[in-house]
Design an enzyme around this catalytic site. Structure first.
Site, PDB file in Angstrom:
ATOM      1  N   CYS A  32      24.831   6.123  42.478  1.00 57.43           N
ATOM      2  CA  CYS A  32      25.993   6.988  42.234  1.00 57.43           C
ATOM      3  C   CYS A  32      26.154   7.271  40.742  1.00 57.43           C
ATOM      4  CB  CYS A  32      27.273   6.369  42.808  1.00 57.43           C
ATOM      5  SG  CYS A  32      27.621   4.715  42.169  1.00 57.43           S
ATOM      6  N   HIS A 310      31.868   2.077  41.590  1.00 60.44           N
ATOM      7  CA  HIS A 310      31.311   3.326  42.112  1.00 60.44           C
ATOM      8  C   HIS A 310      31.595   4.436  41.105  1.00 60.44           C
ATOM      9  CE1 HIS A 310      29.976   6.137  45.100  1.00 60.44           C
ATOM     10  NE2 HIS A 310      31.151   6.699  45.264  1.00 60.44           N
TER      11      HIS A 310
END
Length: 368
Positions: A32, A310
């Site tokens: 990510c 994330h």
């Protein structure tokens, strides 16, 4: 992304920009950090267009070895040439090449998006430099200025020929000047250095403007930190400050959200609320200029610590704001951007904080 894609198309309706594509990127296990930065770079329109133009003129032939530049260009080319307006692309070749190129990104551990961006831009410049040097050797002449490399570190004052500049530099490179003034003889010593992004210290309940002001604030060098003045030939008290001598076309601001806390013996994420405006003026930070920038992308870190979490990105395209979370893409309201400023309290359930900001100078022709 079928349902999400059609939902996005439905939301935009007749306003779906002609020729534009909104594609999510597949995650290959904690990639990510890579996906979020790639989306920000894709929607940096001048960079995208110049990369695709380069690719059109320099497509690898036969068994020519791939590099990060060709893999990135191929990925952007794949997205722009899709028949569908929305969907998901797997940046497999790019991620494989990245892992092959740098062992730091080989593991499946959480990586830092800022480190990746820095590595990528410098790697692109290195590739262009080698190509330009090879072309120069072939022709026995100097390389053209739009394919050769400029300086990556300091620029000496005088005595150096004008550096060649790549299209990567033309987009992202600025010049800082470090001024030191001797308080005895008042001689000012200036040293220039180039940058692709500005890393700013942050404080609670502050703004980008105040962080930039602190970045350029005057610091007094005294006691053990005295400055050696060449004119006085001795250590003297001095004043030091950093200014932007040449602002970049694309200003990338990195907020130092991860700080080593000695008492804890580890890095801690600072969830401070730092306001980043949609329009940013560089006033006192810049020499003889009052330049204005417009925000077009934000890489957001989600999570409470530096070693896990994330990354997602917010992107402005054709006056619409979009939210990219790996494979998923959705439209968001402009007012939602401020939910990523950070937390006014030290402990908060909101862990989604702006980490890397991308601004483009106004009037430079971005179609965003």
């Amino acid at each position: 992304m079928g349902a999400a894609g059609s939902k996005l198309e439905k939301a935009l309706g007749d306003q779906f920009p002609e020729g534009e594509r909104y594609f999510g990127l597949e995650n290959f296990g904690n990639t990510c950090y890579c996906n979020s930065v790639l989306q920000a770079l894709y929607f940096c329109v001048p960079f995208r267009e110049q990369l695709l133009e380069y690719y059109g003129n320099n497509k690898p032939v036969g068994d020519a070895e791939e590099n990060l530049l060709t893999c990135l260009a191929d990925l952007f080319s794949q997205i722009t040439s899709q028949k569908k307006k929305t969907g998901v692309i797997a940046p497999k070749r790019f991620v494989q090449r990245l892992k092959k190129q740098n062992e730091l990104f080989r593991s499946y551990m959480h990586q830092d998006a800022h480190e990746f961006l820095n590595f990528l831009l410098n790697e692109l410049v290195d590739i262009l430099e080698k190509e330009a040097q090879a072309a120069k050797n072939e022709r026995g002449t100097s390389p053209p200025s739009d394919t050769a490399n400029g300086p990556k570190n300091g620029l000496a004052n005088g005595g150096q020929k004008e550096p060649f500049v790549t299209w990567v530099h033309k987009n992202f490179q600025g010049i800082l000047t470090n001024e030191t003034k001797c308080l005895r003889c008042e001689t000012v010593t200036a040293r220039d250095e180039t940058f692709f992004d500005l890393s700013l210290d942050i404080e609670q309940n502050s703004s980008i403007t105040s962080c930039l002001k602190n970045f350029s604030s005057t610091e007094t060098l005294n006691a053990e930190d005295k400055f050696f003045c060449d004119k006085c030939c001795s250590l003297q008290e001095a004043q030091k400050r950093m200014k932007i001598k040449k602002p970049p076309h694309i200003l990338v601001v990195h907020l130092k959200r991860f700080k080593y806390i000695e008492q804890l013996g580890r890095n801690k994420k600072l969830s401070y609320r730092v306001v980043f405006p949609l329009e940013l003026k560089l006033g006192n930070t810049v020499e003889d200029a009052d330049i204005e920038y417009s925000l077009f992308a934000v890489v957001v870190h989600v999570g409470s610590g530096p070693n896990h979490g994330h990354y997602v990105s917010l992107v402005k395209s054709h006056n619409h704001w979009l939210f990219f979370d790996d494979e998923n893409v959705e439209m968001i309201d402009e007012s939602a951007v401020q939910t990523f400023f950070g937390s006014a309290q030290e402990y908060s359930s909101n862990t989604d904080h702006g980490y890397i900001l991308f601004y483009e100078s106004i009037g430079s022709g971005n179609k965003n």
